[in-house]
Enzyme design. Structure first.
Site, PDB file in Angstrom:
ATOM      1  N   GLU A   1       0.882  -1.155   0.000  1.00 38.51           N
ATOM      2  CA  GLU A   1       0.000   0.000   0.000  1.00 38.51           C
ATOM      3  C   GLU A   1       0.930   1.218   0.000  1.00 38.51           C
ATOM      4  O   GLU A   1       1.812   1.313   0.850  1.00 38.51           O
ATOM      5  CB  GLU A   1      -0.859  -0.028   1.270  1.00 38.51           C
ATOM      6  CG  GLU A   1      -1.962   0.985   1.216  1.00 38.51           C
ATOM      7  CD  GLU A   1      -2.814   1.025   2.487  1.00 38.51           C
ATOM      8  OE1 GLU A   1      -2.675   0.123   3.332  1.00 38.51           O
ATOM      9  OE2 GLU A   1      -3.589   1.981   2.600  1.00 38.51           O
TER      10      GLU A   1
ATOM     11  N   ARG B   1       5.501 -13.238   9.769  1.00 33.36           N
ATOM     12  CA  ARG B   1       6.214 -11.978   9.599  1.00 33.36           C
ATOM     13  C   ARG B   1       7.663 -12.100  10.035  1.00 33.36           C
ATOM     14  O   ARG B   1       7.985 -12.859  10.933  1.00 33.36           O
ATOM     15  CB  ARG B   1       5.587 -10.899  10.481  1.00 33.36           C
ATOM     16  CG  ARG B   1       4.430 -10.226   9.866  1.00 33.36           C
ATOM     17  CD  ARG B   1       3.907  -9.104  10.743  1.00 33.36           C
ATOM     18  NE  ARG B   1       2.775  -8.559  10.033  1.00 33.36           N
ATOM     19  CZ  ARG B   1       2.780  -7.405   9.352  1.00 33.36           C
ATOM     20  NH1 ARG B   1       3.838  -6.639   9.358  1.00 33.36           N
ATOM     21  NH2 ARG B   1       1.736  -7.009   8.692  1.00 33.36           N
TER      22      ARG B   1
ATOM     23  N   LYS C   1       4.831   0.908  10.309  1.00 31.91           N
ATOM     24  CA  LYS C   1       4.946   2.182   9.586  1.00 31.91           C
ATOM     25  C   LYS C   1       4.559   3.354  10.485  1.00 31.91           C
ATOM     26  O   LYS C   1       5.172   4.417  10.441  1.00 31.91           O
ATOM     27  CB  LYS C   1       4.009   2.178   8.370  1.00 31.91           C
ATOM     28  CG  LYS C   1       4.588   1.482   7.152  1.00 31.91           C
ATOM     29  CD  LYS C   1       3.622   1.614   5.970  1.00 31.91           C
ATOM     30  CE  LYS C   1       3.697   0.416   5.045  1.00 31.91           C
ATOM     31  NZ  LYS C   1       2.408   0.061   4.455  1.00 31.91           N
TER      32      LYS C   1
HETATM   33  P1  ATP Z   1       3.016  -2.151   8.211  1.00 35.77           P
HETATM   34  O1  ATP Z   1       2.426  -3.008   9.290  1.00 35.77           O
HETATM   35  O2  ATP Z   1       4.448  -1.829   8.414  1.00 35.77           O
HETATM   36  O3  ATP Z   1       2.208  -0.954   7.897  1.00 35.77           O
HETATM   37  P2  ATP Z   1       1.747  -3.498   6.079  1.00 35.77           P
HETATM   38  O4  ATP Z   1       1.570  -4.954   6.140  1.00 35.77           O
HETATM   39  O5  ATP Z   1       0.558  -2.689   6.388  1.00 35.77           O
HETATM   40  O6  ATP Z   1       2.994  -3.086   6.924  1.00 35.77           O
HETATM   41  P3  ATP Z   1       1.765  -3.297   3.222  1.00 35.77           P
HETATM   42  O7  ATP Z   1       2.218  -2.183   2.372  1.00 35.77           O
HETATM   43  O8  ATP Z   1       0.334  -3.642   3.243  1.00 35.77           O
HETATM   44  O9  ATP Z   1       2.272  -2.995   4.680  1.00 35.77           O
HETATM   45  O10 ATP Z   1       2.634  -4.597   2.944  1.00 35.77           O
HETATM   46  C1  ATP Z   1       2.936  -5.129   1.696  1.00 35.77           C
HETATM   47  C2  ATP Z   1       3.267  -6.576   1.866  1.00 35.77           C
HETATM   48  O11 ATP Z   1       4.364  -6.757   2.747  1.00 35.77           O
HETATM   49  C3  ATP Z   1       2.099  -7.342   2.454  1.00 35.77           C
HETATM   50  O12 ATP Z   1       1.933  -8.519   1.713  1.00 35.77           O
HETATM   51  C4  ATP Z   1       2.524  -7.607   3.861  1.00 35.77           C
HETATM   52  O13 ATP Z   1       1.936  -8.766   4.362  1.00 35.77           O
HETATM   53  C5  ATP Z   1       4.040  -7.725   3.729  1.00 35.77           C
HETATM   54  N1  ATP Z   1       4.716  -7.430   4.984  1.00 35.77           N
HETATM   55  C6  ATP Z   1       4.619  -6.300   5.729  1.00 35.77           C
HETATM   56  N2  ATP Z   1       5.349  -6.395   6.851  1.00 35.77           N
HETATM   57  C7  ATP Z   1       5.944  -7.618   6.822  1.00 35.77           C
HETATM   58  C8  ATP Z   1       6.827  -8.328   7.710  1.00 35.77           C
HETATM   59  N3  ATP Z   1       7.247  -7.780   8.852  1.00 35.77           N
HETATM   60  N4  ATP Z   1       7.239  -9.570   7.344  1.00 35.77           N
HETATM   61  C9  ATP Z   1       6.824 -10.112   6.192  1.00 35.77           C
HETATM   62  N5  ATP Z   1       5.995  -9.508   5.325  1.00 35.77           N
HETATM   63  C10 ATP Z   1       5.547  -8.275   5.623  1.00 35.77           C
HETATM   64 MG    MG Z   2      -1.168  -3.031   5.124  1.00 32.31          MG
END
Ligand code: ATP
Ligand code: MG
Length: 597
Positions: free
Chosen positions: A64, A299, A309
């Site tokens: 995102e 994760r 984030k």
């Molecule tokens: P955050 O919690 O930091 O905001 P998010 O999951 O909301 O991260 P996205 O931009 O939606 O951020 O993530 C893009 C992809 O990266 C998604 O498929 C998400 O599951 C994966 N992802 C995010 N954080 C991790 C992590 N710590 N380990 C593995 N994959 C991750």
């Molecule tokens: Mg997300």
């Protein structure tokens, strides 16, 4: 055949994991072999008209665009792009930009740059597999209308409060909305009103009609569309209704012909909904089969950093660090600026495999990956980070004049003779590390103290004769004599035995440089353990700046070039502030881990 130890090793085969096992099983069974791909994302008809998909699997990395990528995302990037590479597939970079409020072009650009920097590419045979979920808004709307027509969705106009109340919880089943029995015609009309800007935010939502008593709360008539009068970075003000993430994401996967949709564990409970939605849309003839399948993996968390984030934003906004690319942050831009290589980050991600549990890796593992990458390739150099002058008082006696310069050389890399030699001169005034001198040595100290002899590395043996101090008792100069005929690499080099060797640079040719000495941002491996506020455990010494000197050969160092400063560790010329006139080096990591007990 004998193994040539200078030959680059082939990358070791990646260890198997549950995802690889599933993919291999599906390839063997031909599960996706008859799949067509229309050359671009599209509905069932579009793909049916295309040829068999040459890509054996399709995966996607779906960020995102609402912030900068971090080390956790690198895990997802390496997994998705890596599996596609390993199994003859294609990985799409897809921006999941369905939320108008938090998304910005700045983040889109930054994410593209970061994924490229990590070494991945979405251009396959001239086709850019770079997609934006917002380009599917038209289809998502059409699919919503089809669900309404099929009696599978309704417009709910309960207050948000009532909706929450009626959802129930883990122990209580939900209660049907009074709007649940609306006719198809009425639902179509109300959905059109939602779309036409006539209603304020929150006045109505479109919901799937499934089962308000389902034990899985995600199946209790999940919302598909909400009203949001907001400008979208891609579609402007075309829409005032926006799809919910849980509705949009499965559709995005299906339109793109994704075979495996990999996501993190918290989406496990969403899987029945993912399957429900795609099954029904395929049943209505809108989406091509076989449908994508969702798999969840754990994760990646790294000790001594935080990766949410929102919290990273707090660190930046509150001034605990200096921007999103601060070298102490686990953002990919921060790690890059710190000097970590793409290879080291990929090694960390690949090494952590894919499992069904969230994992915590020690930060030292990343440093280990960096050392493993740079050990064999980073040029060596001497640098003095905390300089103290050393004066060789008998220089004129030995060499005839204080202006004599004794040429010295050292290999750029001891194991790689093809990289050649570095050249620098020894003069009667050199810079040494302050802690290489002790007026009164502690037991086991073999470096400079009055009466002791040490070798200036690649130079000559000197014998310490004393020091000078200022009014506060702080040492201002160390005094020594140089011992003739002891230069490294000459016949006499071994005639004088010494127990210590110290690094140095000569005052006449050294380059003044600034050093950013970075360390862990937090003093605790899990900064937020036990609901602690991470601000309480910020490491006050996470950044120290010193002024010192480097070898003259570094005058041409380009930004982002990496070195091993002998005995200090790995450094990189800062990609923002370094220049030939004012060199700035960031410490990436020391030569040894000083954190593990
Ligand atoms: P955050 O919690 O930091 O905001 P998010 O999951 O909301 O991260 P996205 O931009 O939606 O951020 O993530 C893009 C992809 O990266 C998604 O498929 C998400 O599951 C994966 N992802 C995010 N954080 C991790 C992590 N710590 N380990 C593995 N994959 C991750
Ligand atoms: Mg997300």
């Amino acid at each position: 055949m004998a193994h040539d130890k200078n030959e680059p090793h082939a990358a070791p085969p990646k260890p198997s994991n549950f995802l690889r096992a599933i993919i291999e099983r599906d390839i063997e069974a031909g599960t996706y072999a008859q799949r067509h791909f229309g050359g671009s994302p599209g509905d069932a008809a579009h793909h049916a008209a295309g040829p068999l998909d040459a890509a054996r699997i399709r995966t996607r990395f779906p960020p995102e665009p609402n912030g900068y990528l971090h080390i956790g995302h690198a895990k997802s990037i390496c997994l998705n792009f890596g599996l596609a590479q390993d199994y003859g597939g294609i990985c799409h970079l897809r921006f999941d930009d369905t939320n108008p409020e938090k998304e910005e072009q700045e983040y889109v650009d930054a994410i593209i740059e970061a994924v490229r920097w990590l070494g991945f590419d979405w251009n396959v045979g001239g086709t850019e597999h770079l997609y934006f979920a917002s380009n599917y808004f038209g289809f998502m709307h059409r699919a919503a209308v089809a669900l309404i027509e099929g009696g599978l969705a309704y417009v709910d106009e309960q207050s948000a409060e009532d909706m929450r109340k009626h959802r129930g919880d883990f122990t209580t089943p939900g209660v049907d909305s009074p709007f649940r029995t609306r006719s198809v015609a009425e639902n179509l009309a109300r959905f059109e009103v939602m779309k036409s800007s006539a209603l304020p935010d929150g006045a109505a939502v479109l919901r799937a009609k499934i089962d308000m008593a389902s034990p899985n709360i995600n199946l209790r008539d999940p919302a598909l569309y909400r009203i949001k009068h907001a400008l979208h970075h891609n579609t402007g003000n075309t829409w005032c209704i926006y799809p919910m993430y849980a509705y949009a994401h499965p559709i995005e996967d299906a339109l793109e012909g994704i075979t495996r949709s990999l996501c993190t564990l918290e989406f496990e409970d969403q899987r029945p909904w993912y399957d429900w939605l795609l099954e029904h849309l395929a049943g209505l003839g809108l989406l091509a089969r076989p449908l994508p399948r969702q798999y969840e993996f754990g994760r990646l968390n790294l000790s001594y950093v935080i990766t949410s984030k929102r919290k990273l934003r707090a660190l930046v906004d509150e001034g605990h660090v200096q921007g999103w690319d601060d070298p102490r942050l686990p953002t990919l831009f921060g790690l890059r600026r710190r000097g970590y290589t793409p290879t080291s980050i990929r090694a960390l991600a690949d090494g952590s495999g894919a499992s069904k549990t969230n994992i915590w890796l020690d930060y030292a593992v990343l440093d280990g990956c960096l050392r493993a990458d740079l050990e064999g390739q980073a040029p060596r150099a001497m640098a003095v980070l905390d300089p103290l002058p050393l004066v060789l008082s008998n220089w004129a006696e030995v060499f005839g004049s204080d202006s004599h310069l004794e040429p010295c050389q050292a290999p750029v890399h001891a194991q790689r003779p093809e990289l050649g030699q570095r050249h620098f001169g020894l003069s009667p005034q050199v810079w040494i590390e302050r802690d290489d001198f002790a007026e009164v040595p502690v037991k086991g100290f073999f470096r400079l103290f009055p009466g002791n002899k040490v070798r200036l590395k690649y130079g000559m043996v000197v014998e310490c004769t004393g020091c000078e101090k200022d009014a506060d008792g702080r040492v201002t100069r160390v005094l020594a004599t140089v011992i003739p005929h002891t230069k490294s690499g000459t016949a006499g080099a071994d005639t004088v035995k010494v127990k210590g060797t110290i690094t140095w640079v000569s005052a006449h040719d050294a380059l003044a440089a600034a050093f950013n000495l970075y360390d862990r941002l937090f003093t605790q491996p899990q900064p937020e353990a036990g609901d602690r506020d991470f601000r309480e455990v910020l490491n006050p010494l996470s950044k120290q700046v010193t002024a010192g000197y480097v070898e003259p050969g570094l005058s041409g160092a380009e930004r982002e070039s990496r070195y091993q400063f002998e005995r200090h560790g790995y450094f990189v010329a800062d990609r923002e502030t370094h220049s030939a006139a004012a060199p700035v080096f960031n410490r990436i990591t020391t030569l040894k881990d000083s954190w593990s007990a």
